[in-house]
Design a protein around this motif. Structure first.
Motif, PDB file in Angstrom:
ATOM      1  N   ARG A   1      10.694  -7.290   5.743  1.00 39.55           N
ATOM      2  CA  ARG A   1       9.522  -6.447   5.546  1.00 39.55           C
ATOM      3  C   ARG A   1       9.937  -4.976   5.563  1.00 39.55           C
ATOM      4  O   ARG A   1      10.639  -4.525   6.468  1.00 39.55           O
ATOM      5  CB  ARG A   1       8.479  -6.715   6.634  1.00 39.55           C
TER       6      ARG A   1
ATOM      7  N   GLY B   1       8.350  -0.960   4.984  1.00 33.63           N
ATOM      8  CA  GLY B   1       7.181  -0.095   4.853  1.00 33.63           C
ATOM      9  C   GLY B   1       7.511   1.089   3.957  1.00 33.63           C
ATOM     10  O   GLY B   1       8.525   1.774   4.173  1.00 33.63           O
TER      11      GLY B   1
ATOM     12  N   SER C   1       1.034   3.998   4.089  1.00 33.14           N
ATOM     13  CA  SER C   1       2.216   3.149   4.164  1.00 33.14           C
ATOM     14  C   SER C   1       1.827   1.709   3.827  1.00 33.14           C
ATOM     15  O   SER C   1       0.869   1.176   4.388  1.00 33.14           O
ATOM     16  CB  SER C   1       2.826   3.218   5.558  1.00 33.14           C
TER      17      SER C   1
ATOM     18  N   SER D   1       3.306  -2.323   3.267  1.00 36.26           N
ATOM     19  CA  SER D   1       4.406  -3.219   3.642  1.00 36.26           C
ATOM     20  C   SER D   1       4.659  -4.238   2.548  1.00 36.26           C
ATOM     21  O   SER D   1       3.707  -4.802   1.989  1.00 36.26           O
ATOM     22  CB  SER D   1       4.095  -3.931   4.962  1.00 36.26           C
TER      23      SER D   1
ATOM     24  N   SER E   1      11.561   4.701   4.104  1.00 40.57           N
ATOM     25  CA  SER E   1      10.377   4.888   3.275  1.00 40.57           C
ATOM     26  C   SER E   1      10.606   5.931   2.187  1.00 40.57           C
ATOM     27  O   SER E   1      10.259   5.714   1.013  1.00 40.57           O
ATOM     28  CB  SER E   1       9.191   5.307   4.153  1.00 40.57           C
TER      29      SER E   1
END
Length: 200
Positions: free
Chosen positions: A68, A70, A135, A137, A165
């Protein structure tokens, strides 16, 4: 001949006591031990079994490891990324899910040199002072995330210190621009919600 001596009551009681049946003690039959077979425990699900079970349940099988990530995206960036994904698919791309397309974008950006990535970043529009995005994910292929982090470490040599990010944002901007060029300078209008998986 003399008559037999008459037995007294005491004699008769003593005879009765001596002849009284004693309780018979029966020897217990040998007990055969029962061997109980151990309960069959469920075997842990293997990686090869998981796709079969997912297919039987009607879900698409996941055959790759994911991580995962973000990524901060403005609404315009997010919309353009979806449009670029659809454009690349129409132009023969292999990524049939949005997250796979993001993984390809990260991998392609990681293959560039640190100076090439810096040059692309200079061409990006400056981020607005007021935060207009959020943000999001994404479950991206783990291999792409590993290449991304290796590339981020490479950029420390030219004094670029990016977060995951920020680096991903640059990678997606580069992928959007490339998809637009491949599509004749335009991008399709994406739906509000993308299909889970594209098929030809």
């Amino acid at each position: 001949m003399a008559a037999p001596k008459r037995r007294t009551l005491a004699d008769r009681n003593n005879d009765a006591i001596s002849r009284e049946d004693k309780p018979e003690i029966k020897e217990a039959a040998p007990v055969t031990p029962v061997v109980q077979e151990p309960a069959m425990l469920p075997t842990p699900e293997t990686k090869t079994e998981a796709p079969k079970r997912a297919k039987a349940a009607g879900r698409p099988a996941r055959t790759i490891d994911v991580t995962r990530v973000g990524i901060y995206l403005t609404p315009e960036q997010f919309n353009n990324a979806k449009a670029a994904y659809l454009a690349d698919w129409n132009n023969g791309g292999e990524a049939n899910t949005f997250t796979n397309w993001i993984g390809e974008a990260l991998t392609t950006h990681a293959k560039r040199s640190p100076k090439q990535r810096q040059k692309n970043a200079v061409q990006r529009p400056a981020r607005a002072e007021k935060r207009t995005g959020s943000s999001r994910s994404f479950n991206v292929p783990t291999e792409a995330v590993q290449k991304m982090r290796a590339a981020i470490n490479e950029e420390h040599a030219i004094e670029r210190w990016l977060s995951d990010s920020a680096w991903c944002g640059e990678a997606l901007d580069a992928a959007i621009h490339a998809a637009q060029e491949r599509n004749g300078g335009t991008l399709p209008t994406p739906p509000e919600r993308l299909p889970n998986r594209l098929t030809r």
